[in-house]
Scaffold this active site. Structure first.
Site, mmCIF file in Angstrom:
data_model
loop_
_atom_site.group_PDB
_atom_site.id
_atom_site.type_symbol
_atom_site.label_atom_id
_atom_site.label_comp_id
_atom_site.label_asym_id
_atom_site.label_seq_id
_atom_site.Cartn_x
_atom_site.Cartn_y
_atom_site.Cartn_z
ATOM 1 N N ARG A 1 0.329 -8.495 -5.180
ATOM 2 C CA ARG A 1 -0.458 -8.215 -3.973
ATOM 3 C C ARG A 1 -0.101 -6.875 -3.336
ATOM 4 O O ARG A 1 -0.955 -6.238 -2.741
ATOM 5 C CB ARG A 1 -0.242 -9.318 -2.939
ATOM 6 C CG ARG A 1 -0.992 -10.589 -3.239
ATOM 7 C CD ARG A 1 -1.229 -11.361 -1.955
ATOM 8 N NE ARG A 1 -2.006 -12.557 -2.203
ATOM 9 C CZ ARG A 1 -3.260 -12.736 -1.794
ATOM 10 N NH1 ARG A 1 -3.882 -11.787 -1.131
ATOM 11 N NH2 ARG A 1 -3.894 -13.858 -2.045
ATOM 12 N N TYR B 1 0.800 -1.222 0.000
ATOM 13 C CA TYR B 1 0.000 0.000 0.000
ATOM 14 C C TYR B 1 0.839 1.281 0.000
ATOM 15 O O TYR B 1 0.543 2.215 -0.732
ATOM 16 C CB TYR B 1 -0.976 0.031 1.179
ATOM 17 C CG TYR B 1 -1.966 1.181 1.082
ATOM 18 C CD1 TYR B 1 -3.045 1.110 0.211
ATOM 19 C CD2 TYR B 1 -1.807 2.342 1.827
ATOM 20 C CE1 TYR B 1 -3.942 2.159 0.085
ATOM 21 C CE2 TYR B 1 -2.691 3.406 1.706
ATOM 22 C CZ TYR B 1 -3.758 3.311 0.837
ATOM 23 O OH TYR B 1 -4.627 4.357 0.722
ATOM 24 N N LYS C 1 11.766 -15.101 -1.036
ATOM 25 C CA LYS C 1 10.653 -15.786 -1.689
ATOM 26 C C LYS C 1 10.267 -14.939 -2.890
ATOM 27 O O LYS C 1 9.726 -13.846 -2.744
ATOM 28 C CB LYS C 1 9.473 -15.936 -0.725
ATOM 29 C CG LYS C 1 8.227 -16.528 -1.363
ATOM 30 C CD LYS C 1 7.071 -16.572 -0.378
ATOM 31 C CE LYS C 1 5.797 -17.103 -1.024
ATOM 32 N NZ LYS C 1 4.648 -17.133 -0.072
ATOM 33 N N TYR D 1 10.381 -11.233 0.862
ATOM 34 C CA TYR D 1 9.221 -11.780 0.149
ATOM 35 C C TYR D 1 8.739 -10.724 -0.831
ATOM 36 O O TYR D 1 8.232 -9.683 -0.431
ATOM 37 C CB TYR D 1 8.147 -12.149 1.179
ATOM 38 C CG TYR D 1 6.821 -12.658 0.652
ATOM 39 C CD1 TYR D 1 6.645 -13.095 -0.654
ATOM 40 C CD2 TYR D 1 5.721 -12.703 1.507
ATOM 41 C CE1 TYR D 1 5.423 -13.567 -1.098
ATOM 42 C CE2 TYR D 1 4.488 -13.184 1.083
ATOM 43 C CZ TYR D 1 4.350 -13.607 -0.221
ATOM 44 O OH TYR D 1 3.132 -14.066 -0.654
ATOM 45 N N ILE E 1 7.951 -22.132 -1.466
ATOM 46 C CA ILE E 1 7.038 -21.778 -0.385
ATOM 47 C C ILE E 1 5.650 -21.848 -0.992
ATOM 48 O O ILE E 1 5.246 -20.960 -1.744
ATOM 49 C CB ILE E 1 7.384 -20.401 0.203
ATOM 50 C CG1 ILE E 1 8.827 -20.428 0.731
ATOM 51 C CG2 ILE E 1 6.416 -20.044 1.332
ATOM 52 C CD1 ILE E 1 9.312 -19.103 1.312
#
Length: 290
Positions: free
Chosen positions: A138, A107, A161, A133, A203
């Site tokens: 997202r 965000y 990741k 990550y 993962i």
């Protein structure tokens, strides 16, 4: 360093949205028995965005205590607030987590400089192995490979990741980082290829419902056995797709519910899987033999 299949574990919930501790224990036992390499607790799939801080820390503590060293626990402790991420990472380290998984700040849309300073602040504050990550789909922020490699020079940052789904980016990290950074796939559909190219594991969302198969796939790919890995990957391909018919973890929680492993609980604003997708998920489970 952890290698192999790391399950991005769901957080099972009762109908009222509270954590289902009995089901969580059941899932942990399932993965210990199935050969999963590590538990990824309270990440994206674990609905970290809707757990409060107390619940977040309680789930991590429960996983560490129940696993009792039988399987490593990688705790999701990322946040879009640097100070909250430090607080969560400190709590996970105090609970005995083997490593922490830190998502890029969502965000806020920080610059590459801001990303570096964010992760450096966590590195400097908490002595625990830390896995970056990157999941731009997202978070609305994409961490460049150059920034990742700068961060890999810091003492506590040991891996990443890569959930971009872009094999070339992962391979670039593998080739440029040498032994200084473990590169994990965060995309089940492309995980096999990244591991065969030198990645350290996956993962995985799919490992929630097919733990033994994903563990076998990762082991074969780590050993360089393309033929064996492809045979399993072909079985899992329809399942990898079906588990993203709606945003994760909606389909995977529904699939686990159908297997009788967890209840239907999921937290708003997420809802249960739309009926129009039920048959596709069931067919994918059956195609994979799970």
């Amino acid at each position: 360093m952890i290698t192999g299949s790391i399950v991005a574990l769901v957080t099972p919930m009762l109908a009222d949205g509270s954590v289902d501790w009995v089901a969580l224990e059941r899932l942990l036992n399932l993965h210990i028995e199935a050969g999963t390499a590590a538990i990824g607790a309270v990440g994206t799939t674990g609905e970290s965005a809707t757990l409060n801080v107390r619940e977040h820390c309680d789930v991590i503590r429960f996983c560490v205590q129940h696993c009792a060293g039988r399987i490593p626990v990688v705790a999701g402790t990322g946040a879009n607030s640097t100070w909250e991420a430090i607080e969560l990472t400190e709590a996970a380290a105090a609970a005995g987590a083997d490593a922490c998984l830190l998502v890029t700040p969502y965000y806020n849309r920080p610059t590459q400089r801001g990303l570096y300073e964010h992760f450096k602040a966590i590195n400097d504050a908490v002595v625990v192995p830390q896995i970056l990550y990157n999941v731009p789909a997202r978070t609305a922020v994409d961490m460049s490979n150059d920034t990742v490699l700068r961060l890999a020079e810091l003492e506590n940052i040991v891996g990443i990741k890569d959930a971009t789904g872009e094999r070339e980016r992962g391979v670039d990290l593998i080739q440029r980082s040498g032994d200084s950074l473990a590169v994990y796939s965060g995309d089940d559909a492309t995980a096999m290829e990244l591991i065969l190219a030198g990645g350290n594991g996956n993962i995985s969302v799919t490992a929630n419902v097919a733990p033994a198969l994903m563990a076998q796939l990762c082991a074969l790919a780590l050993a360089g056995d393309r033929v064996g890995a492809e045979a399993i990957n072909n079985r899992l391909t329809p399942l990898n797709k079906a588990l993203f018919l709606e945003p994760n973890p909606i389909p995977v929680k529904w699939a686990l519910c159908q297997r009788g492993l967890i209840g239907e609980g999921i937290r708003l604003p997420l809802t249960t899987l739309d009926e129009r997708y039920h048959a596709q998920v069931i067919d994918a489970l059956e195609s994979a033999g799970v």
